[in-house]
Design a protein around this motif. Structure first.
Motif, mmCIF file in Angstrom:
data_model
loop_
_atom_site.group_PDB
_atom_site.id
_atom_site.type_symbol
_atom_site.label_atom_id
_atom_site.label_comp_id
_atom_site.label_asym_id
_atom_site.label_seq_id
_atom_site.Cartn_x
_atom_site.Cartn_y
_atom_site.Cartn_z
ATOM 1 N N UNK A 1 0.841 -1.198 0.000
ATOM 2 C CA UNK A 1 0.000 0.000 0.000
ATOM 3 C C UNK A 1 0.874 1.245 0.000
ATOM 4 N N UNK A 2 0.234 2.411 -0.045
ATOM 5 C CA UNK A 2 0.961 3.670 0.112
ATOM 6 C C UNK A 2 0.654 4.262 1.486
ATOM 7 N N UNK A 3 1.223 5.397 1.776
ATOM 8 C CA UNK A 3 1.192 5.889 3.158
ATOM 9 C C UNK A 3 -0.151 6.482 3.594
ATOM 10 N N UNK A 4 -0.816 7.200 2.696
ATOM 11 C CA UNK A 4 -2.035 7.909 3.099
ATOM 12 C C UNK A 4 -3.113 6.987 3.667
ATOM 13 N N UNK A 5 -3.468 5.873 3.002
ATOM 14 C CA UNK A 5 -4.489 5.003 3.585
ATOM 15 C C UNK A 5 -4.056 4.356 4.892
ATOM 16 N N UNK A 6 -2.741 4.181 5.073
ATOM 17 C CA UNK A 6 -2.274 3.630 6.348
ATOM 18 C C UNK A 6 -2.495 4.644 7.471
ATOM 19 N N UNK A 7 -2.256 5.919 7.193
ATOM 20 C CA UNK A 7 -2.575 6.966 8.170
ATOM 21 C C UNK A 7 -4.058 6.920 8.501
ATOM 22 N N UNK A 8 -4.891 6.772 7.473
ATOM 23 C CA UNK A 8 -6.337 6.733 7.667
ATOM 24 C C UNK A 8 -6.744 5.572 8.570
ATOM 25 N N UNK A 9 -6.174 4.401 8.322
ATOM 26 C CA UNK A 9 -6.492 3.223 9.148
ATOM 27 C C UNK A 9 -6.035 3.432 10.585
ATOM 28 N N UNK A 10 -4.840 4.005 10.777
ATOM 29 C CA UNK A 10 -4.356 4.299 12.125
ATOM 30 C C UNK A 10 -5.328 5.240 12.846
ATOM 31 N N UNK A 11 -5.739 6.313 12.167
ATOM 32 C CA UNK A 11 -6.581 7.325 12.811
ATOM 33 C C UNK A 11 -7.961 6.773 13.147
ATOM 34 N N UNK A 12 -8.554 6.018 12.221
ATOM 35 C CA UNK A 12 -9.886 5.448 12.469
ATOM 36 C C UNK A 12 -9.858 4.520 13.680
ATOM 37 N N UNK B 1 -10.307 -0.014 -0.771
ATOM 38 C CA UNK B 1 -9.625 -0.298 -2.045
ATOM 39 C C UNK B 1 -8.106 -0.163 -1.982
ATOM 40 N N UNK B 2 -7.552 0.139 -0.800
ATOM 41 C CA UNK B 2 -6.147 0.566 -0.751
ATOM 42 C C UNK B 2 -5.132 -0.473 -0.300
ATOM 43 N N UNK B 3 -5.571 -1.637 0.158
ATOM 44 C CA UNK B 3 -4.606 -2.574 0.738
ATOM 45 C C UNK B 3 -4.522 -3.854 -0.096
ATOM 46 N N UNK B 4 -3.498 -3.900 -0.913
ATOM 47 C CA UNK B 4 -3.287 -5.023 -1.825
ATOM 48 C C UNK B 4 -2.400 -6.082 -1.175
ATOM 49 N N UNK B 5 -2.346 -7.232 -1.826
ATOM 50 C CA UNK B 5 -1.395 -8.277 -1.422
ATOM 51 C C UNK B 5 -0.154 -8.135 -2.285
ATOM 52 N N UNK B 6 1.040 -8.331 -1.719
ATOM 53 C CA UNK B 6 2.262 -8.218 -2.530
ATOM 54 C C UNK B 6 2.311 -9.317 -3.585
ATOM 55 N N UNK B 7 2.926 -8.996 -4.723
ATOM 56 C CA UNK B 7 3.069 -9.984 -5.785
ATOM 57 C C UNK B 7 4.041 -11.068 -5.335
ATOM 58 N N UNK B 8 3.633 -12.307 -5.518
ATOM 59 C CA UNK B 8 4.456 -13.427 -5.052
ATOM 60 C C UNK B 8 5.272 -14.048 -6.179
ATOM 61 N N UNK B 9 5.042 -13.582 -7.419
ATOM 62 C CA UNK B 9 5.745 -14.157 -8.552
ATOM 63 C C UNK B 9 6.377 -13.058 -9.390
ATOM 64 N N UNK B 10 7.424 -13.391 -10.151
ATOM 65 C CA UNK B 10 8.018 -12.403 -11.063
ATOM 66 C C UNK B 10 6.964 -11.872 -12.027
ATOM 67 N N UNK B 11 7.137 -10.634 -12.467
ATOM 68 C CA UNK B 11 6.130 -9.984 -13.303
ATOM 69 C C UNK B 11 5.845 -10.775 -14.585
#
Length: 378
Positions: A125-136, A276-286
């Motif tokens: 994810x990126x930082x902004x939604x993580x701030x949002x989750x922390x604050x909520x 919509x902001x928290x994805x799973x990391x890719x586990x395989x090469x692109x």
């Protein structure tokens, strides 16, 4: 003046749609902003000569101009009315929903409290939604009497304030903010993650009542009813930039006022951002992943909601561990430091704006209060 989100969208358009090198895109952003060409639509409606003045390289200028026309045309087509029969729309914000039903519509995924699962979970994810989750999540413990709609609104206010500060520091925005110009003066405020957030009191909003004649989530009155005296009112986080644009007072005198007329951070937009902001990391090469069948939109949506439940669970365990020994004020003071320790690593400066990386939920669990040894028995 373009917002931080506008600048981020412009950088994304230049680097992804127009295929402009990131360094060159960053250098052109300010010139485009000064020329009033911040969106693909605005660029498409200008002339090629206007774009050439900014980029100098004719090939790059044509690339940007043609990409803007293509994106603008695609958006116009998607906005055209469909001849197919439309589904019955969901109740709009403020229409026929009781406060209780409105709060229910904002529900978030259940928190996962399985420590074994959380300790190995990794999100992308990126930082902004993580701030949002922390604050909520923080507000569940520092302002537990507030409804979910208020917690989402206040948390989104924190994210917006933080984003603007970051944009100014990076040179993506300039000029005085609405707060600096005094638009928040006189407004009651609350402190969330170290920031003073201007608020609007929602007198008459009883979210605990199952049925309430004539009331919707929008109910707001100039004065509290007798039944609400002594009860902490629900709050909205006030959007000072929107207030400045409306050039009007934030106080509302009529009994029922449409929230579309109010300069506030809406709970629905904050909830949508979280989902919509928290994805799973890719586990395989692109290359390998591209040959496999992509998951459906429904599967992707479900995975992101599952990931949000994992994150909310890790944050719940963190705040629960400290809430027993810290005051609400101290809990709030520590929250930003905890976020900084687990936020995703991104490139420094403008290049890292909106950048994504990994967040290990085990790192959040490690911030919990250490377990206290049992007292010896005598």
């Amino acid at each position: 003046m373009a917002s931080a989100q506008d600048i981020q969208d412009l950088l994304r358009f230049l680097s992804q749609d127009a295929k402009v090198a990131l360094a060159q895109a960053i250098g052109a952003t300010k010139k485009l902003q000064e020329a009033g060409l911040v969106t693909p639509d605005q660029i498409a409606k200008s002339s090629l000569k206007d774009v050439q003045v900014i980029f100098e390289d004719d090939k790059i200028a044509k690339q940007v101009f043609n990409s803007a026309r293509r994106v603008s045309k695609k958006r116009s087509a998607s906005d055209a009315p469909s001849t197919a029969p439309s589904k019955k729309p969901k109740p709009a914000y403020g229409e026929s929903l009781t406060p209780a039903a409105f709060e229910e519509s904002l529900s978030l995924p259940d928190s996962c409290l399985d420590e074994d699962q959380l300790s190995t979970a990794v999100l992308y994810t990126n930082r902004a939604p993580l701030v949002l989750a922390f604050a909520v999540t923080l507000l569940k413990y520092t302002m537990s009497k507030q409804p979910l709609s208020s917690r989402l609104s206040l948390a989104q206010a924190v994210v917006s304030a933080n984003s603007r500060t970051k944009a100014v520091n990076l040179g993506l925005e300039s000029g005085r903010s609405a707060e600096e110009e005094g638009w928040g003066e006189g407004q009651p405020s609350v402190r969330v993650m170290g920031r003073d957030i201007p608020t609007m009191k929602r007198w008459g909003y009883d979210w605990e009542a199952k049925e309430e004649e004539g009331a919707t989530q929008e109910t707001i009155k100039a004065e509290p009813d007798e039944m609400f005296v002594g009860k902490e009112p629900a709050l909205w986080g006030v959007d000072l930039e929107a207030l400045r644009k409306s050039n009007g007072p934030v106080t509302v005198g009529s009994r029922n006022v449409s929230t579309s007329q109010l300069p506030i951070y809406t709970a629905q937009s904050a909830r949508s951002y979280l989902l919509k902001s928290f994805e799973s990391p890719k586990s395989e090469p692109e290359g390998v992943a591209s040959r496999k069948k992509k998951p459906s939109a429904v599967a992707t949506k479900e995975r992101k909601e599952h990931n949000l439940g994992l994150l909310l669970g890790a944050l719940d365990l963190l705040f629960q561990s400290w809430a027993e020994v810290l005051s609400k004020e101290d809990l709030d003071k520590r929250a930003w430091g905890w976020y900084v320790r687990v936020r995703p690593d991104v490139e420094a400066g403008v290049a890292g704006w909106g950048g994504k990386n990994l967040v290990k939920l085990g790192d959040i669990l490690d911030l919990r209060r250490p377990a206290q040894p049992p007292k010896p028995t005598t």
